[in-house]
Design a protein around this motif. Structure first.
Motif, PDB file in Angstrom:
ATOM      1  N   TYR A  53       0.832  -1.211   0.000  1.00 51.69           N
ATOM      2  CA  TYR A  53       0.000   0.000   0.000  1.00 51.69           C
ATOM      3  C   TYR A  53       0.867   1.262   0.000  1.00 51.69           C
ATOM      4  CZ  TYR A  53      -3.379  -3.574   1.309  1.00 51.69           C
ATOM      5  OH  TYR A  53      -4.135  -4.713   1.341  1.00 51.69           O
ATOM      6  N   HIS A 168       0.797   7.403  -5.160  1.00 51.87           N
ATOM      7  CA  HIS A 168       0.082   6.234  -5.648  1.00 51.87           C
ATOM      8  C   HIS A 168       0.133   6.161  -7.166  1.00 51.87           C
ATOM      9  CE1 HIS A 168      -1.736   5.179  -1.774  1.00 51.87           C
ATOM     10  NE2 HIS A 168      -1.881   6.470  -1.565  1.00 51.87           N
ATOM     11  N   ARG A 262      -0.037  -8.160   3.080  1.00 56.39           N
ATOM     12  CA  ARG A 262      -1.181  -7.281   2.788  1.00 56.39           C
ATOM     13  C   ARG A 262      -2.373  -7.616   3.695  1.00 56.39           C
ATOM     14  NH1 ARG A 262      -0.326  -8.967  -2.662  1.00 56.39           N
ATOM     15  NH2 ARG A 262       0.971  -7.544  -3.875  1.00 56.39           N
ATOM     16  N   GLY A 271      -4.679   2.559   7.726  1.00 53.82           N
ATOM     17  CA  GLY A 271      -4.155   3.327   6.602  1.00 53.82           C
ATOM     18  C   GLY A 271      -3.683   4.713   6.963  1.00 53.82           C
TER      19      GLY A 271
END
Length: 300
Positions: A53, A168, A262, A271
């Motif tokens: 992530y 990202h 993950r 997060g």
């Protein structure tokens, strides 16, 4: 991400997992900073760092860098006819430092394209989430009635824009790829990616492994302009592998990649802020799956 002191090499760049070095002394106009420009050779050193992530996690996975490097080298050897960035140490005026020999590749620098070339052969991950809502994957319409983990009628090419470190990656359309690199290069990226995926999937299947999806990076050879495969290839960091026997029995979670990491992170982190440290058990289970994959594929 501290750089190593490698005799004969200067640190030039660090990504989430890999570090790049140039032959020393290679400096900029100021005289004290290594650069990737105007060098004929690069040393790519795979670390034991693990990312998920878009975050580098602690601790790393022991032996991971060596395993990823060995697997990339093995796959490059299987993909005859596909130009890649490897340089034989015997033909270069440099040597691999002994302290990173098992996790380093000597390569030619490429003018990299800002496109991550993703190929999906199965419906899983973010593709499954989009399909449930819209019946598409990255905007590509798929037949109705597919379930999580199903094999797609044909592999699909779903490129992404490769974002700078810390940002990202962004899924993009093929049309956007054309805007970024031009129609000829865009077509070559797509067609070559699909060709490599199909070839690799057959090789993996013969060894009892399902190649669910993968991603490639390409650049232009600085001398000829030829499309050239760079970075890592078909590793358990860049690809999703499943155990074929478990898959055929209905278990679509027996993964050989970092899915263990993950899954644990998803269950233990919201997060926000800095990710928590990985438990020792998660680290060891992940390392064991990395080792098993290379043994299954290469027989070593």
């Amino acid at each position: 991400m501290s750089a190593l002191d490698l005799p004969g090499w200067s640190h030039a760049y660090s990504g989430k997992v890999r570090d790049l070095y140039v032959p020393a002394p290679v400096v900029d106009s100021v005289g004290d900073v290594a650069t990737l420009d105007d060098t004929s050779h690069l040393l790519v050193v795979a670390s034991d760092r693990v990312s998920a992530y878009d975050h580098v996690l602690e601790p790393g996975i022991p032996g991971k860098g060596a395993l990823l490097t060995q697997l990339s080298l093995w796959w490059f050897a299987q993909l005859d006819g596909v130009p890649n960035h490897l340089v034989a140490p015997t033909t270069a005026p440099v040597t691999l430092p002994e302290q990173v020999r098992d996790r380093a590749m000597l390569v030619a620098p490429l003018d990299m394209y800002p496109v991550e070339c993703v190929v999906r052969g199965y419906l899983v991950g973010s593709g499954w989430a989009e399909y449930r809502e819209h019946g598409t994957v990255c905007g590509i319409a798929l037949p109705a009635g597919l379930q999580s983990g199903d094999r797609l009628p044909e592999p699909i090419y779903t490129p992404a824009y490769k974002a700078p470190l810390g940002e990202h990656d962004e899924n993009i359309s093929y049309e956007r790829t054309v805007e970024l690199v031009g129609p000829e290069v865009a077509a070559a990226l797509r067609d070559t990616s699909l060709e490599i995926y199909r070839r690799a999937a057959v090789v993996a299947e013969a060894r009892g492994v399902v190649l669910a999806d993968t991603k490639f990076e390409f650049g232009a050879d600085r001398s000829t302009g030829a499309l050239t495969l760079g970075d890592e290839v078909l590793t358990s960091d860049s690809s999703r592998y499943w155990d074929a026997e478990a898959y055929s029995s209905g278990d679509r979670t027996a993964s050989f990649d970092k899915q263990i990491v993950r899954d644990w992170l998803s269950a233990n982190w919201d997060g926000e802020g800095t990710p928590p440290e990985l438990p020792a058990e998660i680290v060891e289970r992940t390392a064991a799956r990395y080792r098993e994959l290379i043994e299954r594929l290469t027989g070593r």
